[in-house]
Motif scaffolding. Structure first.
Motif, PDB file in Angstrom:
ATOM      1  N   LYS A 137     -27.721  45.183  65.127  1.00 41.36           N
ATOM      2  CA  LYS A 137     -26.909  43.973  65.314  1.00 41.36           C
ATOM      3  C   LYS A 137     -25.460  44.160  64.636  1.00 41.36           C
ATOM      4  N   ARG A 142     -33.129  35.705  74.356  1.00 42.17           N
ATOM      5  CA  ARG A 142     -33.172  35.854  73.153  1.00 42.17           C
ATOM      6  C   ARG A 142     -31.926  36.905  72.776  1.00 42.17           C
ATOM      7  N   GLY A 182     -28.244  35.617  72.210  1.00 38.14           N
ATOM      8  CA  GLY A 182     -28.105  34.859  70.950  1.00 38.14           C
ATOM      9  C   GLY A 182     -27.817  33.734  70.900  1.00 38.14           C
ATOM     10  N   GLU A 183     -27.875  32.900  70.054  1.00 37.47           N
ATOM     11  CA  GLU A 183     -27.867  31.314  69.933  1.00 37.47           C
ATOM     12  C   GLU A 183     -26.322  31.338  69.571  1.00 37.47           C
ATOM     13  N   ARG A 199     -20.107  33.063  70.191  1.00 39.28           N
ATOM     14  CA  ARG A 199     -20.396  33.939  71.082  1.00 39.28           C
ATOM     15  C   ARG A 199     -19.764  34.211  72.127  1.00 39.28           C
ATOM     16  N   GLY A 247     -22.037  41.349  66.528  1.00 43.89           N
ATOM     17  CA  GLY A 247     -22.587  40.619  67.124  1.00 43.89           C
ATOM     18  C   GLY A 247     -22.194  39.606  67.970  1.00 43.89           C
ATOM     19  N   ARG A 277     -22.097  39.539  73.665  1.00 42.74           N
ATOM     20  CA  ARG A 277     -23.246  40.151  74.154  1.00 42.74           C
ATOM     21  C   ARG A 277     -23.056  40.271  75.571  1.00 42.74           C
TER      22      ARG A 277
END
Length: 246
Positions: free
Chosen positions: A26, A47, A50-51, A57, A156, A159
């Motif tokens: 990550k 998943r 990512g939140e 994000r 991270g 995504r």
């Protein structure tokens, strides 16, 4: 994969090392190959995206499969959510779709096989060319835009979800797809991003064996007692976890 499960991550020492490795992936960026039946992939995909409630994000969806399953469609909706401005979609059209249909989603970008459209404020780029190089350039340009918009991507934050490698493997040799993925995953790691690639096939298939060295880990999913489960194989360490719930 050779020796799969030989070093199964069931001991506390190995489990701890596995946890540290995932944290490192990550932090430094990673490329993950998601393998198994399509219905089990949705939870894992969600998943990996990512939140975004506590961390920013920037999500890039690469769509190659015109018949994307319902589970993946739900995953994309979760990814867009309330942060549509931080989402880009690249759609590689199949050869059966007409140019007229493609052009209707945005302005005509036929010089480079590209068009643009907008869906709920997220930016969509249509790639009509079958060239792997053109697709790779388009993805890299989208990452460049995220870098400019963010002022520099943090670990991270990026995504990438690649909805299916099947169409690419059907149109190009495994070696050509390997080279394409090698360059693409390096680009994602360069900004410490995390990319996952859907490949709905068997773990011991020729495609998985050929492409495995490109990735940091292979995540095999399945349906266990009606609920999706997954296990990880760390490619370099040759460590495989037990089956875990998703």
């Amino acid at each position: 994969m050779q020796n799969r499960g030989e070093n199964s991550a069931h001991s506390s020492e190995t489990a701890a090392a596995f946890t540290r490795t995932l944290a490192g992936l990550k932090r430094r960026g990673s490329g993950l190959l998601l393998v198994g039946p399509q219905p089990a992939m949705g939870r894992a995909c969600e998943r990996f995206l990512g939140e975004s409630k506590t961390e920013p994000r920037y999500r890039l969806f690469v769509k190659t499969d015109g018949a994307t399953c319902h589970e993946h469609q739900k995953c994309e909706e979760v990814g867009v959510g309330s942060n549509a401005g931080n989402v880009k979609i690249i759609e590689r059209t199949t050869h059966t779709r007409s140019t007229a249909t493609v052009s209707s989603t945005g302005h005509d970008g036929s010089d480079h096989g590209i068009g643009h459209g907008h869906d709920d404020d997220s930016e969509t780029t249509i790639v009509t060319s079958g060239s792997l190089a053109r697709l790779g350039i388009t993805i890299s340009e989208a990452i460049d835009e995220f870098e400019r918009e963010s002022g520099g991507l943090q670990s991270g934050e990026l995504r990438v979800c690649f909805d299916s490698l099947v169409p690419l493997l059907g149109e190009h040799s495994h070696e050509s797809v390997f080279r394409f993925l090698h360059i693409l995953t390096a680009r994602v790691r360069n900004v410490n991003g995390m990319a996952h690639f859907h490949l709905p096939t068997e773990m011991d298939s020729a495609a998985v064996n050929t492409l495995a060295p490109v990735f940091d880990a292979i995540v095999e999913v399945n349906m266990g007692s009606g609920e999706p489960v997954h296990r990880w194989q760390l490619v370099q360490q040759d460590v495989t976890t037990d089956w875990l719930s998703l």
